[in-house]
Structure formats: structure tokens, C-alpha cells
Design an enzyme around this catalytic site. Sequence first.
Site, short mmCIF file in Angstrom:
data_model
loop_
_atom_site.label_atom_id
_atom_site.label_comp_id
_atom_site.label_asym_id
_atom_site.label_seq_id
_atom_site.Cartn_x
_atom_site.Cartn_y
_atom_site.Cartn_z
N SER A 1 -77.60 6.93 -33.99
CA SER A 1 -77.77 5.92 -35.03
C SER A 1 -77.96 6.48 -36.43
O SER A 1 -77.60 5.84 -37.41
CB SER A 1 -78.96 5.02 -34.69
OG SER A 1 -78.68 4.33 -33.49
N THR A 2 -78.54 7.66 -36.53
CA THR A 2 -78.80 8.21 -37.86
C THR A 2 -78.31 9.65 -37.93
O THR A 2 -78.18 10.33 -36.92
CB THR A 2 -80.30 8.19 -38.20
OG1 THR A 2 -81.00 8.98 -37.23
CG2 THR A 2 -80.86 6.77 -38.20
#
Length: 186
Positions: free
Chosen positions: A9-10
Site C-alpha cells: 500500500s505504501t
Amino acid sequence: MLIGYARVSTTDQDLSLQLNALESAGCLRIFTDKVSGKTHKRPGLSRALRVLSVGDTLVVWKLDRLGRSMKGLIDLAATLERRKIDLRSLTDGIDTKYPAGRFFFNVMAALAVMERELCVERTLAGLEVARLAGRRGGRPRIMTEEKCSEARKLILAGHDRRQTASKLGVSTTSIYRHFPALSAAL
């Protein structure tokens, strides 16, 4: 042919665990993304889908790596099925090549969505409890009451907003936010 897809996600998260699992599963090519599952633009997934052809299998480490919504997962599975491409999730034990795998996919997709919604619900409940207890989230305010009072005095004494910001150790934007140029709020 087995084509792998991995997503975190990041940008500060690591893909190693997923990549190792996909390589161990025999994926000949692996595509990656470092974006939220909510994001519709996932260039790595798009490239993987372009490479896949009839009889191939898209392999993921876990079903939630493909997306967050039930509709998105079901739509992707339908697209793959229409193109005669199978889907395999390593940790969920899903392989849509078989009827039981297709059934299990639908059950797991529903559970993944429910898990995400419960997580959001718990987070919102925790934030509400904190708010009721008088706690605020986020960064502390840079413009405290004391700094606002001091800024007001400096501006009224003839200092421009840039000088005021410099003296108080804050950004000019912060000063303008609290004391707009043509404001009677002084």
C-alpha cells in the site's frame, strides 16, 4: 504460464515476502505496484493483465492484494474467467481452475471485504472515543493562542506578514491563514 502480481500500500513497505512466495510458486514474470488497493490506477496489475493469455494463471500472494472492494474482486475474476485465465491466491488456497476454487474465491472475497469494513469501523469507533475524551488527532497546531496574540501585536505594530512569520518561527502561510491580508480580524 504463471504470472505473478504483488502489491503493497505504501512506498515504505517491502515486497520481499510476496516476491519470494511468487517465485517459489513458479511465476515466470512478476509485476508489482506500491499503491493503495483503493486506487484504480495500478500500472503493475494493468501490465500483468496485458501479458496474460488463454490458459495462463494470475498468481497473487493473498486475495486482498488485488483490491479492497467485493465488486472489484468479482469484476476482475469475471474478466479473467471470460478470457479463460485462472486466478490463484497462495495464502488463501484459492485456484479458480477448479469449481471448489471458484466457490472459495467468492467466499474469501466476501470475507476480505468484511474484514476491511470491520477494520474501518473499529478505527472510526476508536477515533470517536478519543474525541469524546478530548483528544484530537493529527499534528499539534503550530499557531498557539500565544503565537496568535504575538502575531496580532506585530502586525498592528506595522510588521508585514513575512516578517511576523520569521519572528515567530512559522510559515508565512500560517500567518495568512490566521490573519488574511484584508482582514478585520486583527
